[in-house]
Enzyme design. Structure first.
Site, PDB file in Angstrom:
ATOM      1  N   LYS A   1       0.818  -1.225   0.000  1.00  0.00           N
ATOM      2  CA  LYS A   1       0.000   0.000   0.000  1.00  0.00           C
ATOM      3  C   LYS A   1       0.845   1.265   0.000  1.00  0.00           C
ATOM      4  O   LYS A   1       0.371   2.325  -0.403  1.00  0.00           O
ATOM      5  CB  LYS A   1      -0.951   0.012   1.195  1.00  0.00           C
ATOM      6  CG  LYS A   1      -1.824  -1.205   1.283  1.00  0.00           C
ATOM      7  CD  LYS A   1      -2.553  -1.501   0.001  1.00  0.00           C
ATOM      8  CE  LYS A   1      -3.296  -2.795   0.174  1.00  0.00           C
ATOM      9  NZ  LYS A   1      -3.830  -3.425  -0.951  1.00  0.00           N
TER      10      LYS A   1
ATOM     11  N   TYR B   1     -12.137 -15.033   3.206  1.00  0.00           N
ATOM     12  CA  TYR B   1     -11.147 -13.976   3.426  1.00  0.00           C
ATOM     13  C   TYR B   1     -10.644 -14.004   4.875  1.00  0.00           C
ATOM     14  O   TYR B   1     -11.455 -14.008   5.820  1.00  0.00           O
ATOM     15  CB  TYR B   1     -11.771 -12.610   3.120  1.00  0.00           C
ATOM     16  CG  TYR B   1     -10.836 -11.480   3.497  1.00  0.00           C
ATOM     17  CD1 TYR B   1      -9.890 -11.020   2.584  1.00  0.00           C
ATOM     18  CD2 TYR B   1     -10.858 -10.917   4.771  1.00  0.00           C
ATOM     19  CE1 TYR B   1      -8.997 -10.019   2.939  1.00  0.00           C
ATOM     20  CE2 TYR B   1      -9.971  -9.922   5.132  1.00  0.00           C
ATOM     21  CZ  TYR B   1      -9.043  -9.480   4.207  1.00  0.00           C
ATOM     22  OH  TYR B   1      -8.160  -8.505   4.572  1.00  0.00           O
TER      23      TYR B   1
ATOM     24  N   TYR C   1      -2.718 -12.656   2.903  1.00  0.00           N
ATOM     25  CA  TYR C   1      -2.445 -12.375   1.484  1.00  0.00           C
ATOM     26  C   TYR C   1      -1.235 -13.149   0.953  1.00  0.00           C
ATOM     27  O   TYR C   1      -1.381 -14.118   0.209  1.00  0.00           O
ATOM     28  CB  TYR C   1      -2.213 -10.866   1.282  1.00  0.00           C
ATOM     29  CG  TYR C   1      -3.390 -10.009   1.615  1.00  0.00           C
ATOM     30  CD1 TYR C   1      -4.376  -9.742   0.673  1.00  0.00           C
ATOM     31  CD2 TYR C   1      -3.542  -9.448   2.883  1.00  0.00           C
ATOM     32  CE1 TYR C   1      -5.460  -8.950   0.972  1.00  0.00           C
ATOM     33  CE2 TYR C   1      -4.631  -8.650   3.195  1.00  0.00           C
ATOM     34  CZ  TYR C   1      -5.588  -8.406   2.234  1.00  0.00           C
ATOM     35  OH  TYR C   1      -6.666  -7.629   2.541  1.00  0.00           O
TER      36      TYR C   1
HETATM   37  C1  LIG Z   1      -0.095  -7.855   2.330  1.00  0.00           C
HETATM   38  C2  LIG Z   1      -1.035  -7.650   1.201  1.00  0.00           C
HETATM   39  N1  LIG Z   1      -0.832  -8.338   0.068  1.00  0.00           N
HETATM   40  C3  LIG Z   1      -1.650  -8.216  -0.996  1.00  0.00           C
HETATM   41  C4  LIG Z   1      -2.739  -7.379  -0.949  1.00  0.00           C
HETATM   42  C5  LIG Z   1      -3.616  -7.324  -2.150  1.00  0.00           C
HETATM   43  O1  LIG Z   1      -3.397  -6.168  -2.898  1.00  0.00           O
HETATM   44  P1  LIG Z   1      -4.597  -5.507  -3.666  1.00  0.00           P
HETATM   45  O2  LIG Z   1      -5.619  -5.149  -2.625  1.00  0.00           O
HETATM   46  O3  LIG Z   1      -4.005  -4.345  -4.333  1.00  0.00           O
HETATM   47  O4  LIG Z   1      -5.145  -6.509  -4.614  1.00  0.00           O
HETATM   48  C6  LIG Z   1      -2.995  -6.631   0.198  1.00  0.00           C
HETATM   49  C7  LIG Z   1      -4.166  -5.748   0.253  1.00  0.00           C
HETATM   50  O5  LIG Z   1      -4.741  -5.437   1.219  1.00  0.00           O
HETATM   51  C8  LIG Z   1      -2.114  -6.759   1.305  1.00  0.00           C
HETATM   52  O6  LIG Z   1      -2.313  -6.080   2.447  1.00  0.00           O
END
Ligand SMILES: Cc1ncc(COP(=O)(O)O)c(C=O)c1O
Length: 335
Positions: free
Chosen positions: A49, A263, A289
């Site tokens: 981010k 999620y 993630y």
């Molecule tokens: C650690 C991490 N990886 C991947 C993502 C996914 O990215 P995006 O939301 O841009 O698809 C996020 C999003 O919150 C994240 O915090």
């Protein structure tokens, strides 16, 4: 493509390292695995981010905002990095956290990212799972406007055409880095959620005419929905860049077979992948993630999806702070 014409505030440590994962590559018997360390962007322990916030916060400052509002799940990495960016830039910050998992333990609800949100001075507001979070942010913005403030609303994950510029920039950075190292990248793989990371990467790699395919490993939505979200944001991002129509449906590929029950809910594949990378490479992934993204990558490697001599770059999008919200997920020996 001229990114310099978009306002940007420097918040991160870039370029982030691009490193080989020799131990993991050997353990899996190929392909050659590389890791792009976007967990090292520096802002409040880093993560993807930060790149988006460089453009979003510049936009907020350009609009004379004095307060930012954003939203995410309880253990949102986006919320934590937004809180840190707001602190650095002297902006008030309100964070709306949605209870997407229903976990009631103190670690999940108060530690990890939540602890850091508060340390950065953000005001945390809780909302139940399934709330219309965009509407909740708009109503908070209206209240703040009535109180004489100038709020700037950042969508969940910072995923709009302004935020996605951060990953167009990452595509540029990655391609330059690989050229300097003499590295031929055959695939880019990463975890995809609110779509901005994949949309920025795909748009950037297509704009640069690299032919490098990107595979997003989904963490929430089913494949059709995820690919539609990413494609729509690619198209808006390309327009924002002055390159309308360059991204086609075939450029956007997501595999959403590794979400598990939902999620933020741990899977055995995530636990195994996270432990393997921690033990073999000394690198911490995250449970929501990058851990699921790596679980997908490892499973696809075992199924023969990549050639043994191909170079696969995993984008480490950060989030290891979230581990402290999941102390029971890893079944570690008690000492
Ligand atoms: C650690 C991490 N990886 C991947 C993502 C996914 O990215 P995006 O939301 O841009 O698809 C996020 C999003 O919150 C994240 O915090």
């Amino acid at each position: 493509m001229n990114l310099a014409r978009f306002a940007r505030v420097r918040l991160g440590h870039m370029p982030t390292p691009l490193e080989p994962m020799d131990n993991l590559s050997r353990h899996l018997g190929g392909p050659r695995l590389w890791i792009k360390r976007d967990d090292c962007t520096g802002l409040s322990s880093g993560g993807n981010k930060t790149r988006k916030l460089e453009f979003l916060m510049a936009d907020a400052l350009g609009r004379k905002a004095d307060v930012v509002i954003t939203q995410g799940a309880t253990q949102s990495n986006h919320a934590r990095q937004t809180a840190a960016a707001a602190a650095k830039l002297g902006l008030e910050c309100h964070i709306l956290l949605e209870d997407r998992t229903g976990f009631s333990d103190a670690a999940y609800n108060q530690s990890g990212n939540v602890l850091l949100d508060k340390l950065h001075g953000a005001t945390v507001h809780r909302r139940p799972g399934g709330a219309d979070m965009q509407a909740e942010m708009e109503s908070m913005a209206a209240e703040l406007r009535a109180a004489g403030k100038t709020p700037y609303v950042i969508p969940g994950g910072g995923s709009n055409p302004v935020g996605a510029l951060g990953y167009v920039n990452a595509a540029l950075e990655l391609v330059n880095q690989a050229a300097e190292m003499g590295l031929r990248i055959d695939h880019v793989v990463h975890a995809t959620g609110s779509a901005g990371t994949q949309a920025g990467l795909v748009t950037g790699l297509v704009a640069l005419n690299t032919g490098i395919p990107v595979l997003g490993i989904g963490v929430r939505a089913p494949k059709e929905k995820q690919e539609a979200n990413v494609l729509a944001l690619c198209q808006r991002t390309a327009e924002h860049l002055g390159l309308p129509g360059i991204v086609k449906a075939e450029h956007v590929v997501a595999n959403c077979d590794y979400v598990g029950q939902g999620y933020g809910i741990p899977t055995q594949g995530m636990v195994d992948a996270l432990k393997l990378v921690a033990e073999r490479e000394g690198i911490l992934l995250d449970p929501v993630y990058s851990g699921k993204g790596m679980a997908g990558l490892i499973d696809l490697i075992r199924k023969g999806r990549f050639g043994k001599d191909e170079n696969v770059v995993f984008i480490h999008t950060g989030g290891s702070v979230g581990l402290f919200g999941y102390p029971e997920a890893f079944d570690l020996p008690k000492d």
